[in-house]
Design a protein around this motif. Structure first.
Motif, PDB file in Angstrom:
ATOM      1  N   PRO A   1       0.827  -1.213   0.000  1.00 36.17           N
ATOM      2  CA  PRO A   1       0.000   0.000   0.000  1.00 36.17           C
ATOM      3  C   PRO A   1       0.857   1.257   0.000  1.00 36.17           C
ATOM      4  CG  PRO A   1      -0.045  -1.088   2.146  1.00 36.17           C
ATOM      5  CD  PRO A   1       0.637  -2.020   1.209  1.00 36.17           C
ATOM      6  N   ARG A   2       0.351   2.271  -0.651  1.00 38.86           N
ATOM      7  CA  ARG A   2       1.086   3.524  -0.794  1.00 38.86           C
ATOM      8  C   ARG A   2       1.453   4.106   0.574  1.00 38.86           C
ATOM      9  NH1 ARG A   2      -1.918   7.831  -4.387  1.00 38.86           N
ATOM     10  NH2 ARG A   2      -1.686   6.044  -5.830  1.00 38.86           N
ATOM     11  N   GLY A   3       2.709   4.531   0.684  1.00 40.54           N
ATOM     12  CA  GLY A   3       3.168   5.163   1.906  1.00 40.54           C
ATOM     13  C   GLY A   3       3.760   4.229   2.932  1.00 40.54           C
ATOM     14  N   TRP A   4       3.798   2.923   2.622  1.00 45.10           N
ATOM     15  CA  TRP A   4       4.340   1.953   3.578  1.00 45.10           C
ATOM     16  C   TRP A   4       5.511   1.210   2.943  1.00 45.10           C
ATOM     17  CZ3 TRP A   4       2.655   2.116   8.462  1.00 45.10           C
ATOM     18  CH2 TRP A   4       1.420   2.713   8.693  1.00 45.10           C
ATOM     19  N   PRO A   5       6.549   0.913   3.720  1.00 45.12           N
ATOM     20  CA  PRO A   5       7.710   0.194   3.168  1.00 45.12           C
ATOM     21  C   PRO A   5       7.384  -1.264   2.900  1.00 45.12           C
ATOM     22  CG  PRO A   5       7.966   0.507   5.537  1.00 45.12           C
ATOM     23  CD  PRO A   5       6.749   1.282   5.147  1.00 45.12           C
ATOM     24  N   ALA A   6       7.946  -1.790   1.829  1.00 43.86           N
ATOM     25  CA  ALA A   6       7.679  -3.174   1.448  1.00 43.86           C
ATOM     26  C   ALA A   6       8.210  -4.173   2.467  1.00 43.86           C
ATOM     27  CB  ALA A   6       8.283  -3.461   0.078  1.00 43.86           C
ATOM     28  N   ASP A   7       9.187  -3.756   3.282  1.00 44.34           N
ATOM     29  CA  ASP A   7       9.763  -4.668   4.272  1.00 44.34           C
ATOM     30  C   ASP A   7       9.180  -4.450   5.671  1.00 44.34           C
ATOM     31  OD1 ASP A   7      10.868  -2.196   4.767  1.00 44.34           O
ATOM     32  OD2 ASP A   7      12.943  -2.907   4.934  1.00 44.34           O
ATOM     33  N   HIS A   8       8.021  -3.807   5.748  1.00 47.46           N
ATOM     34  CA  HIS A   8       7.394  -3.596   7.052  1.00 47.46           C
ATOM     35  C   HIS A   8       7.120  -4.957   7.698  1.00 47.46           C
ATOM     36  CE1 HIS A   8       4.481  -2.412  10.119  1.00 47.46           C
ATOM     37  NE2 HIS A   8       4.875  -1.160   9.934  1.00 47.46           N
ATOM     38  N   PRO A   9       7.358  -5.111   9.013  1.00 51.29           N
ATOM     39  CA  PRO A   9       7.186  -6.422   9.654  1.00 51.29           C
ATOM     40  C   PRO A   9       5.752  -6.946   9.616  1.00 51.29           C
ATOM     41  CG  PRO A   9       7.571  -4.698  11.290  1.00 51.29           C
ATOM     42  CD  PRO A   9       7.886  -4.109   9.956  1.00 51.29           C
ATOM     43  N   ARG A  10       4.780  -6.048   9.396  1.00 53.39           N
ATOM     44  CA  ARG A  10       3.378  -6.496   9.326  1.00 53.39           C
ATOM     45  C   ARG A  10       2.788  -6.156   7.957  1.00 53.39           C
ATOM     46  NH1 ARG A  10       4.440  -4.527  14.204  1.00 53.39           N
ATOM     47  NH2 ARG A  10       3.733  -2.417  13.662  1.00 53.39           N
ATOM     48  N   ILE A  11       3.609  -6.293   6.917  1.00 57.50           N
ATOM     49  CA  ILE A  11       3.177  -5.885   5.581  1.00 57.50           C
ATOM     50  C   ILE A  11       1.977  -6.696   5.101  1.00 57.50           C
ATOM     51  CG2 ILE A  11       4.785  -7.434   4.388  1.00 57.50           C
ATOM     52  CD1 ILE A  11       3.598  -3.886   3.314  1.00 57.50           C
ATOM     53  N   GLU A  12       1.879  -7.971   5.485  1.00 57.49           N
ATOM     54  CA  GLU A  12       0.748  -8.777   5.033  1.00 57.49           C
ATOM     55  C   GLU A  12      -0.557  -8.235   5.614  1.00 57.49           C
ATOM     56  OE1 GLU A  12       0.825 -11.004   2.655  1.00 57.49           O
ATOM     57  OE2 GLU A  12       2.958 -10.523   2.493  1.00 57.49           O
ATOM     58  N   LEU A  13      -0.547  -7.827   6.860  1.00 58.75           N
ATOM     59  CA  LEU A  13      -1.741  -7.234   7.458  1.00 58.75           C
ATOM     60  C   LEU A  13      -2.027  -5.863   6.850  1.00 58.75           C
ATOM     61  CD1 LEU A  13      -1.352  -8.196  11.225  1.00 58.75           C
ATOM     62  CD2 LEU A  13      -3.105  -9.007   9.631  1.00 58.75           C
ATOM     63  N   LEU A  14      -0.988  -5.116   6.522  1.00 61.97           N
ATOM     64  CA  LEU A  14      -1.175  -3.790   5.932  1.00 61.97           C
ATOM     65  C   LEU A  14      -1.827  -3.863   4.560  1.00 61.97           C
ATOM     66  CD1 LEU A  14       2.182  -2.084   6.955  1.00 61.97           C
ATOM     67  CD2 LEU A  14      -0.108  -1.326   7.619  1.00 61.97           C
ATOM     68  N   ARG A  15      -1.645  -4.954   3.870  1.00 61.37           N
ATOM     69  CA  ARG A  15      -2.244  -5.079   2.540  1.00 61.37           C
ATOM     70  C   ARG A  15      -3.765  -5.266   2.597  1.00 61.37           C
ATOM     71  NH1 ARG A  15       2.571  -8.521   0.885  1.00 61.37           N
ATOM     72  NH2 ARG A  15       3.838  -7.164  -0.435  1.00 61.37           N
ATOM     73  N   HIS A  16      -4.272  -5.649   3.739  1.00 63.52           N
ATOM     74  CA  HIS A  16      -5.705  -5.929   3.846  1.00 63.52           C
ATOM     75  C   HIS A  16      -6.532  -4.660   3.720  1.00 63.52           C
ATOM     76  CE1 HIS A  16      -6.276 -10.208   4.959  1.00 63.52           C
ATOM     77  NE2 HIS A  16      -4.991 -10.121   5.241  1.00 63.52           N
ATOM     78  N   LYS A  17      -7.697  -4.818   3.064  1.00 63.28           N
ATOM     79  CA  LYS A  17      -8.724  -3.767   3.006  1.00 63.28           C
ATOM     80  C   LYS A  17      -9.969  -4.196   3.778  1.00 63.28           C
ATOM     81  CE  LYS A  17      -8.849  -3.546  -1.499  1.00 63.28           C
ATOM     82  NZ  LYS A  17      -9.292  -3.075  -2.839  1.00 63.28           N
ATOM     83  N   SER A  18      -9.977  -5.404   4.264  1.00 63.67           N
ATOM     84  CA  SER A  18     -10.982  -5.928   5.190  1.00 63.67           C
ATOM     85  C   SER A  18     -10.342  -7.134   5.866  1.00 63.67           C
ATOM     86  CB  SER A  18     -12.272  -6.318   4.466  1.00 63.67           C
ATOM     87  OG  SER A  18     -12.033  -7.376   3.555  1.00 63.67           O
ATOM     88  N   LEU A  19     -10.924  -7.568   6.970  1.00 63.42           N
ATOM     89  CA  LEU A  19     -10.288  -8.650   7.727  1.00 63.42           C
ATOM     90  C   LEU A  19     -11.369  -9.445   8.459  1.00 63.42           C
ATOM     91  CD1 LEU A  19      -7.376  -9.673   8.417  1.00 63.42           C
ATOM     92  CD2 LEU A  19      -7.581  -8.393  10.548  1.00 63.42           C
ATOM     93  N   HIS A  20     -11.372 -10.747   8.228  1.00 63.69           N
ATOM     94  CA  HIS A  20     -12.333 -11.600   8.912  1.00 63.69           C
ATOM     95  C   HIS A  20     -11.789 -13.016   9.019  1.00 63.69           C
ATOM     96  CE1 HIS A  20     -13.432 -13.096   4.881  1.00 63.69           C
ATOM     97  NE2 HIS A  20     -13.446 -11.826   4.511  1.00 63.69           N
ATOM     98  N   GLY A  21     -12.283 -13.732   9.994  1.00 64.42           N
ATOM     99  CA  GLY A  21     -11.918 -15.129  10.186  1.00 64.42           C
ATOM    100  C   GLY A  21     -13.111 -16.016   9.899  1.00 64.42           C
ATOM    101  N   SER A  22     -12.856 -17.285   9.577  1.00 66.24           N
ATOM    102  CA  SER A  22     -13.963 -18.196   9.282  1.00 66.24           C
ATOM    103  C   SER A  22     -13.525 -19.639   9.474  1.00 66.24           C
ATOM    104  CB  SER A  22     -14.463 -18.009   7.847  1.00 66.24           C
ATOM    105  OG  SER A  22     -13.465 -18.382   6.917  1.00 66.24           O
ATOM    106  N   GLN A  23     -14.523 -20.502   9.623  1.00 63.07           N
ATOM    107  CA  GLN A  23     -14.275 -21.940   9.662  1.00 63.07           C
ATOM    108  C   GLN A  23     -15.486 -22.649   9.075  1.00 63.07           C
ATOM    109  OE1 GLN A  23     -13.105 -23.543  13.451  1.00 63.07           O
ATOM    110  NE2 GLN A  23     -12.404 -25.446  12.555  1.00 63.07           N
TER     111      GLN A  23
END
Length: 221
Positions: free
Chosen positions: A153-175
């Protein structure tokens, strides 16, 4: 009505609907839907409502106005519960021929919510807290997903330790649970309750750090 499980007729109803998604089938089997799908699901969410919030059963009809798929009926029945007075985060349950699905979190975030979400993920305290919540959900067998960017995402470094979470535009869990004997008993309620309690830390994080959208309706996308 006390919840005593989803009868096998509920699964049979949806197997038939998948094979013949037509008004003719629906009309002929409407009583089965009412008695074996809708009524047990309503009973389940009514029993869980004191702990998890106001329940809403979704309509069984598909919105086909903008879809190339013109089949008129959903091949599942879902319900969502939301705690009154909270800005974000809900729990969901769905029955279909595939069995039972439970979920929790946020399925859609407006632009201002995504901005607040990313700022919170970028904060070491709140970001680490969310990462721990996600790990805990995965440890007990839940999938954690959501709409996300492929790129950084714009404005964030690609090597951020939580980059995978930063890429989210929504977040949910399921089973998802495939059909098994306990689905036809009151034990299904305990399964749903346990899963929804596992989603509580995720919903709490979203409520505290993201909240409801404050943007005008025409600027939320």
């Amino acid at each position: 009505m006390t919840f005593s499980g989803f009868p096998d007729e509920a699964l049979v109803f949806y197997e038939g609907l998948e094979a013949d998604n037509s008004k003719t089938y629906w009309t002929a089997h409407r009583a089965s839907y009412d008695d074996h799908v809708r009524a047990p699901l309503q009973a389940l969410v009514d029993e869980l409502a004191p702990e998890f919030g106001t329940p809403k059963l979704f309509r069984p009809y598909r919105d086909v106005r903008f879809s190339t798929d013109k089949t008129p009926y959903k091949t599942h029945q879902g319900a969502v519960l939301h705690q009154d007075g909270t800005g974000l985060g809900s729990v969901y349950v769905q029955v279909s021929a595939d069995g039972l699905l439970v979920a929790g979190g946020a399925w859609r975030l407006a632009r201002d919510q995504v901005d607040r979400y990313r700022r919170a993920v970028g904060d070491d305290l709140q970001g680490d807290r969310l990462a721990a919540v996600v790990r805990a959900l995965r440890d007990v067998g839940h999938e954690v997903e959501g709409d996300r960017l492929i790129r950084t995402p714009r404005g964030w470094p690609a090597d951020h330790p939580r980059i995978e979470l930063l890429r989210h535009k929504s977040l949910h869990g399921s089973q998802q649970w495939t059909p098994t004997d306990w689905l036809h008993t009151a034990a299904a309620l305990d399964r749903v309750r346990t899963a929804w309690r596992a989603f509580a830390p995720l919903n709490r994080w979203l409520d505290e750090n993201v909240g409801a959208s404050t943007a005008p309706a025409d600027r939320r996308r």
